[in-house]
Design a protein around this motif. Structure first.
Motif, PDB file in Angstrom:
ATOM      1  N   HIS A 138       0.829  -1.207   0.000  1.00 29.30           N
ATOM      2  CA  HIS A 138       0.000   0.000   0.000  1.00 29.30           C
ATOM      3  C   HIS A 138       0.865   1.260   0.000  1.00 29.30           C
ATOM      4  O   HIS A 138       0.499   2.270  -0.607  1.00 29.30           O
ATOM      5  CB  HIS A 138      -0.924   0.008   1.211  1.00 29.30           C
ATOM      6  CG  HIS A 138      -1.966  -1.065   1.179  1.00 29.30           C
ATOM      7  ND1 HIS A 138      -2.989  -1.095   0.256  1.00 29.30           N
ATOM      8  CD2 HIS A 138      -2.148  -2.160   1.966  1.00 29.30           C
ATOM      9  CE1 HIS A 138      -3.755  -2.147   0.468  1.00 29.30           C
ATOM     10  NE2 HIS A 138      -3.269  -2.820   1.501  1.00 29.30           N
ATOM     11  N   VAL A 139       1.994   1.229   0.709  1.00 30.76           N
ATOM     12  CA  VAL A 139       2.907   2.365   0.781  1.00 30.76           C
ATOM     13  C   VAL A 139       4.322   1.873   0.540  1.00 30.76           C
ATOM     14  O   VAL A 139       4.770   0.920   1.185  1.00 30.76           O
ATOM     15  CB  VAL A 139       2.821   3.076   2.155  1.00 30.76           C
ATOM     16  CG1 VAL A 139       3.865   4.182   2.256  1.00 30.76           C
ATOM     17  CG2 VAL A 139       1.424   3.652   2.383  1.00 30.76           C
ATOM     18  N   GLU A 140       5.023   2.513  -0.393  1.00 31.13           N
ATOM     19  CA  GLU A 140       6.417   2.170  -0.670  1.00 31.13           C
ATOM     20  C   GLU A 140       7.342   2.992   0.232  1.00 31.13           C
ATOM     21  O   GLU A 140       6.991   4.075   0.700  1.00 31.13           O
ATOM     22  CB  GLU A 140       6.744   2.470  -2.144  1.00 31.13           C
ATOM     23  CG  GLU A 140       5.917   1.688  -3.147  1.00 31.13           C
ATOM     24  CD  GLU A 140       6.408   0.266  -3.332  1.00 31.13           C
ATOM     25  OE1 GLU A 140       7.415  -0.100  -2.694  1.00 31.13           O
ATOM     26  OE2 GLU A 140       5.779  -0.482  -4.105  1.00 31.13           O
ATOM     27  N   ALA A 175       7.961   6.569  -0.958  1.00 33.63           N
ATOM     28  CA  ALA A 175       6.830   7.489  -1.075  1.00 33.63           C
ATOM     29  C   ALA A 175       6.942   8.715  -0.173  1.00 33.63           C
ATOM     30  O   ALA A 175       6.133   9.641  -0.292  1.00 33.63           O
ATOM     31  CB  ALA A 175       5.525   6.754  -0.765  1.00 33.63           C
ATOM     32  N   SER A 234      -0.273   7.131  -0.924  1.00 35.39           N
ATOM     33  CA  SER A 234      -0.791   6.060  -1.780  1.00 35.39           C
ATOM     34  C   SER A 234      -1.974   6.585  -2.590  1.00 35.39           C
ATOM     35  O   SER A 234      -3.128   6.448  -2.173  1.00 35.39           O
ATOM     36  CB  SER A 234      -1.215   4.863  -0.913  1.00 35.39           C
ATOM     37  OG  SER A 234      -1.698   3.817  -1.722  1.00 35.39           O
ATOM     38  N   TYR A 271      -5.323   5.009  -1.020  1.00 33.42           N
ATOM     39  CA  TYR A 271      -5.395   5.853   0.176  1.00 33.42           C
ATOM     40  C   TYR A 271      -6.556   5.457   1.091  1.00 33.42           C
ATOM     41  O   TYR A 271      -6.504   5.674   2.303  1.00 33.42           O
ATOM     42  CB  TYR A 271      -5.516   7.320  -0.224  1.00 33.42           C
ATOM     43  CG  TYR A 271      -6.781   7.660  -0.971  1.00 33.42           C
ATOM     44  CD1 TYR A 271      -7.929   8.069  -0.293  1.00 33.42           C
ATOM     45  CD2 TYR A 271      -6.837   7.582  -2.360  1.00 33.42           C
ATOM     46  CE1 TYR A 271      -9.083   8.387  -0.980  1.00 33.42           C
ATOM     47  CE2 TYR A 271      -7.986   7.898  -3.056  1.00 33.42           C
ATOM     48  CZ  TYR A 271      -9.108   8.303  -2.357  1.00 33.42           C
ATOM     49  OH  TYR A 271     -10.261   8.614  -3.038  1.00 33.42           O
TER      50      TYR A 271
END
Length: 401
Positions: free
Chosen positions: A76-78, A81, A248, A252
């Motif tokens: 979902h989140v790198e 990011a 994201s 999100y």
């Protein structure tokens, strides 16, 4: 009876027994003083607590990142990011953290020797993070340094120990490049974490902190599980709404944001709680004062039975007698309200100055307190006044002789 004559008679009745009147006034003074102090301290404390909340915790936002069920799907989140998040106006610092359950109870020891007679392994959490952790947590290192982007890009096998973790494994200096073994993986300790300003992250003191690239290589920590954000004062609510979309854009809706409550709401809640706690005390004091006024007024009526009979015989109507005693009781309540409002206001100011607070007091309360006192006196005098007004002249004169 003219209003002037009524006021003169009431004043004469109140001052005829000054000690009794003073003790009666004291009950109303205590009630009004308690009310003014209660509401004043509640407003002042609410403002002060909200101000401290602004300074300490109103800048902390946390974004919780759920784990993906499908391991082949993108997270979902790198880790990369964060630049999109730090570009937002109002973000002072942000760091991504991975605290997977697989690393929550890692075996940590300070040397590679295994002695069966002693306990060498400690169970500590291993945390993977980016290089902005110190600024985000408002933290310091007590020894050595924190890892930087170079360590992350090179996948260096370095570690930072929390202060409690360092004590548990017996490391108190880093100038000789000590090593720790986390699940049998060796890491060079380059720093020891000191104070941590973010209250919710005090658990970092007992953790082994690793660069996220190294942690993923050696311990398979995976993608971030949360993102910690430190905002400018007053920007937390805005950043809480914008952060998921920045981290994201496509997922999100899956992110959960933990943001501090609105300081204005907190201030109102604190005032409401304090008011509810002490308002009962003020009301009880007012009731006690009202009972005192009613009791003294009733005793006065009984003592002045002859006077009442004489006034009735000379032509005074029932309403004149009732009005006289109502004005007397109202005057006592008004005097108590004035003194109580003054004492309460002074107390709030003195307490605030003693605590280095900014006193907050509604002037309408201070101005209306005497009217409340007069109303209490008026209500307290209703029954004695009615009893006095119902006396027949002949019976009153006979009883008063």
């Amino acid at each position: 009876m003219k209003a002037r004559d009524l006021a003169t008679e009431a004043l004469a009745g109140v001052t005829a027994r000054p000690l009794r009147s003073a003790l009666t006034v004291l009950g109303t003074v205590l009630g009004i003083t308690t009310l003014v102090i209660t509401l004043g301290i509640a407003a002042t404390a609410g403002n002060q607590i909200a101000g401290r909340f602004d300074e300490v915790t109103a800048t902390e936002v946390t974004v919780a990142v759920p784990s993906t069920i499908d391991k082949t799907a993108p997270p979902h989140v790198e880790w990369t990011a964060l630049p999109q998040l730090t570009r937002l106006n109002g973000v002072r610092a942000a760091t991504a953290i991975a605290r997977p359950s697989s690393a929550a109870n890692s075996r940590v020891r300070a040397n590679d020797l295994r002695d069966p007679t002693t306990v060498t392994d400690r169970t500590l959490p291993a945390v993977a993070t980016t290089s902005d952790l110190l600024e985000t947590l408002d933290a310091r290192v007590s020894a050595g340094r924190f890892f930087d982007e170079g360590h992350i890009l090179r996948h260096d096998r370095v570690a930072i120990l929390g202060s409690a973790a360092a004590q548990l494994v017996g490391i108190n200096r880093v100038d000789d490049s000590p090593a720790v073994f986390v699940n049998d993986q060796a890491f060079t300790v380059i720093g020891i974490l000191g104070t941590i300003g973010r209250e919710s992250e005090q658990g970092m003191a007992s953790a082994v902190i690793l660069p996220y690239t190294t942690a993923n290589d050696r311990l398979n920590t995976g993608p971030p599980t949360e993102v910690l954000i430190r905002t400018e004062l007053g920007a937390a609510q805005l950043i809480a709404r914008q952060a998921p979309l920045a981290l994201s854009p496509n997922g999100y809706a899956q992110l959960r944001v933990l943001a501090p409550p609105d300081p204005a709401t907190l201030r109102g809640s604190v005032q409401s709680d304090v008011n509810a706690l002490f308002l009962v005390l003020g009301l009880v004091s007012l009731v006690v004062g009202a009972i005192g006024i009613a009791n003294v007024t009733l005793v006065t009526v009984m003592e002045r039975t002859g006077e009442i009979g004489l006034r009735r015989a000379l032509g005074a109507a029932r309403r004149h007698i009732a009005a006289q005693f109502l004005v007397e009781s109202s005057a006592i309540g008004l005097l108590g309200g004035i003194i109580g409002a003054s004492a309460g206001t002074i107390t709030v100011v003195v307490v605030s100055l003693g605590r280095d607070w900014t006193p907050v007091l509604d002037l309408r309360l201070a101005a209306g307190a005497p009217l409340v006192g007069a109303l209490v006196g008026l209500l307290a005098g209703v029954y004695p006044a009615l009893r006095a007004a119902r006396m027949e002249p002949v019976e009153a004169l006979r009883s008063g002789t």
